[in-house]
Design a protein around this motif. Structure first.
Motif, PDB file in Angstrom:
ATOM      1  N   LEU A 131       0.845  -1.189   0.000  1.00  0.00           N
ATOM      2  CA  LEU A 131       0.000   0.000   0.000  1.00  0.00           C
ATOM      3  C   LEU A 131       0.880   1.239   0.000  1.00  0.00           C
ATOM      4  N   CYS A 132       0.598   2.189  -0.896  1.00  0.00           N
ATOM      5  CA  CYS A 132       1.315   3.459  -0.898  1.00  0.00           C
ATOM      6  C   CYS A 132       0.621   4.410   0.062  1.00  0.00           C
ATOM      7  N   ALA A 133       1.294   4.754   1.158  1.00  0.00           N
ATOM      8  CA  ALA A 133       0.697   5.614   2.178  1.00  0.00           C
ATOM      9  C   ALA A 133       1.788   6.192   3.058  1.00  0.00           C
ATOM     10  N   ASP A 134       1.453   7.309   3.709  1.00  0.00           N
ATOM     11  CA  ASP A 134       2.319   7.918   4.713  1.00  0.00           C
ATOM     12  C   ASP A 134       2.207   7.107   5.997  1.00  0.00           C
ATOM     13  N   ALA A 135       3.347   6.755   6.596  1.00  0.00           N
ATOM     14  CA  ALA A 135       3.335   5.944   7.812  1.00  0.00           C
ATOM     15  C   ALA A 135       2.597   6.616   8.963  1.00  0.00           C
ATOM     16  N   ALA A 136       2.481   7.939   8.916  1.00  0.00           N
ATOM     17  CA  ALA A 136       1.798   8.662   9.988  1.00  0.00           C
ATOM     18  C   ALA A 136       0.285   8.705   9.811  1.00  0.00           C
ATOM     19  N   GLN A 137      -0.197   8.263   8.644  1.00  0.00           N
ATOM     20  CA  GLN A 137      -1.640   8.324   8.381  1.00  0.00           C
ATOM     21  C   GLN A 137      -1.992   7.310   7.305  1.00  0.00           C
ATOM     22  N   THR A 138      -2.382   6.121   7.730  1.00  0.00           N
ATOM     23  CA  THR A 138      -2.729   5.064   6.780  1.00  0.00           C
ATOM     24  C   THR A 138      -4.244   4.855   6.773  1.00  0.00           C
ATOM     25  N   PRO A 139      -4.776   4.263   5.700  1.00  0.00           N
ATOM     26  CA  PRO A 139      -6.203   3.969   5.651  1.00  0.00           C
ATOM     27  C   PRO A 139      -6.572   2.617   6.256  1.00  0.00           C
ATOM     28  N   LEU A 140      -5.678   2.038   7.033  1.00  0.00           N
ATOM     29  CA  LEU A 140      -5.878   0.709   7.597  1.00  0.00           C
ATOM     30  C   LEU A 140      -6.713   0.763   8.877  1.00  0.00           C
ATOM     31  N   ALA A 141      -7.419  -0.324   9.160  1.00  0.00           N
ATOM     32  CA  ALA A 141      -8.297  -0.392  10.327  1.00  0.00           C
ATOM     33  C   ALA A 141      -7.499  -0.529  11.615  1.00  0.00           C
ATOM     34  N   SER A 142      -8.047  -0.018  12.695  1.00  0.00           N
ATOM     35  CA  SER A 142      -7.402  -0.098  14.014  1.00  0.00           C
ATOM     36  C   SER A 142      -7.315  -1.543  14.491  1.00  0.00           C
ATOM     37  N   ALA A 143      -6.309  -1.797  15.322  1.00  0.00           N
ATOM     38  CA  ALA A 143      -6.110  -3.107  15.954  1.00  0.00           C
ATOM     39  C   ALA A 143      -6.103  -4.240  14.924  1.00  0.00           C
ATOM     40  N   THR A 144      -5.393  -4.024  13.810  1.00  0.00           N
ATOM     41  CA  THR A 144      -5.353  -4.981  12.706  1.00  0.00           C
ATOM     42  C   THR A 144      -4.126  -5.880  12.748  1.00  0.00           C
ATOM     43  N   PHE A 145      -3.055  -5.442  13.428  1.00  0.00           N
ATOM     44  CA  PHE A 145      -1.771  -6.136  13.305  1.00  0.00           C
ATOM     45  C   PHE A 145      -1.252  -6.619  14.657  1.00  0.00           C
ATOM     46  N   ASP A 146      -0.584  -7.779  14.604  1.00  0.00           N
ATOM     47  CA  ASP A 146       0.081  -8.314  15.792  1.00  0.00           C
ATOM     48  C   ASP A 146       1.453  -7.679  15.996  1.00  0.00           C
ATOM     49  N   ALA A 147       2.070  -7.230  14.907  1.00  0.00           N
ATOM     50  CA  ALA A 147       3.418  -6.661  14.987  1.00  0.00           C
ATOM     51  C   ALA A 147       3.598  -5.577  13.929  1.00  0.00           C
ATOM     52  N   VAL A 148       4.352  -4.550  14.298  1.00  0.00           N
ATOM     53  CA  VAL A 148       4.840  -3.548  13.349  1.00  0.00           C
ATOM     54  C   VAL A 148       6.333  -3.785  13.166  1.00  0.00           C
ATOM     55  N   TRP A 149       6.757  -3.799  11.921  1.00  0.00           N
ATOM     56  CA  TRP A 149       8.154  -4.065  11.551  1.00  0.00           C
ATOM     57  C   TRP A 149       8.688  -2.832  10.834  1.00  0.00           C
TER      58      TRP A 149
END
Length: 291
Positions: A131-149
């Protein structure tokens, strides 16, 4: 497109930006596909070994990614957000070797286009998406990921507080943050430029380890295990600088980072080696837990 995104496009897809008549994104994809064909490879059927020269644009290559993943104890099926994913090398490694389901995010459109192609060409597009997006503001849903890398990307992000707030939003409660990052060393004199993440001082947003750790604590991330891996990174960079200085091999070669950064990449690598050796920069890797 914001000024910040334009600056990063100009840095990370320099030949495409600087060449008249070459469109951003399409230019990089076209150059890389042509380079694989010229080297005798089918650009739609590639292995992870064949794309290694362009798919992990950070110190230590795949070995550094494996080290960080082992520290994070990623379980098969883990949902991972790869921030500043570049051409998607870490995303594919985590999917192929650790069984993760990975979403890669990068502000540079050319990287996202290439990442999607490489995942399809290596048969990993069912476990990676980009996904092309700014890391400070993504269109992804909250509480979606187990880990950020995140590997070697924070130094390109001017508003780290906003980025950390977004990571907390995206992580499940108690989620994991895995970082492999460049920080300011004990020698605070100006960097030898260009380096792989910046050609000019105003596009580099390095912070000291102490400053970064303070920002992480303020952002709600508690350290689990953090270590300085500068010596390992320097040894790796010295080996690669020597290889790059040996000259071009005879016959077609697999594509390398010069196709992304331009011919100045060898200078970037030497400058990074010298900055590490002079302790102007250091490398840390670690795991943090979201509160």
């Amino acid at each position: 497109m914001t000024d910040h995104a334009r600056h990063l496009d100009a840095h990370y897809d320099a030949p495409g930006v600087d060449s008249p008549g070459v469109q951003n994104g399409l230019g990089l994809l076209t150059r890389l596909r042509a380079a694989f064909r010229d080297a005798g490879f089918d650009p739609d059927h590639l292995t992870l070994d064949e794309i290694a020269g362009i798919d992990q644009l950070h110190l230590g290559g795949r070995r550094a990614s494996r080290s960080l993943a082992a520290q994070g104890e990623l379980a098969p099926g883990s949902r991972v957000l790869d921030v500043g994913c570049g051409t998607g090398g870490a995303s594919r490694l985590l999917a192929a070797e650790f069984g993760a389901e990975v979403t890669g995010v990068d502000i540079t459109a050319a990287f996202i286009e290439v990442a999607g192609w490489l995942s399809h060409a290596t048969g990993l597009d069912d476990r990676t998406r980009f996904l092309c997006a700014d890391a400070a503001q993504t269109p992804l849903a909250s509480a979606t990921f187990d880990a950020v890398w995140c590997q070697h990307a924070l130094m390109n992000m001017p508003d780290i507080a906003a980025v950390l707030a977004e990571w907390r939003r995206l992580l499940v409660p108690g989620g994991t943050l895995l970082l492999h990052e460049v920080v300011v060393g004990s020698d605070t004199s100006p960097l030898c430029l260009p380096v792989p993440w910046a050609r000019r001082p105003e596009t580099s947003h390095l912070r000291s380890r102490q400053s970064l750790e303070a920002l992480l604590a303020e952002g709600g991330f508690a350290p689990v295990a953090v270590q300085d891996v500068t010596e390992t990174a320097l040894a790796w960079r010295r080996k690669h600088s020597q290889r790059e200085g040996d000259g071009a091999p005879s016959g077609p070669a697999l594509p390398g980072p010069a196709l992304i950064f331009g011919e100045v990449f060898a200078t970037m690598g030497r400058n990074l080696r010298d900055n590490l050796a002079a302790d102007r920069v250091r490398i840390i890797e670690g795991v943090w837990r979201s509160g």
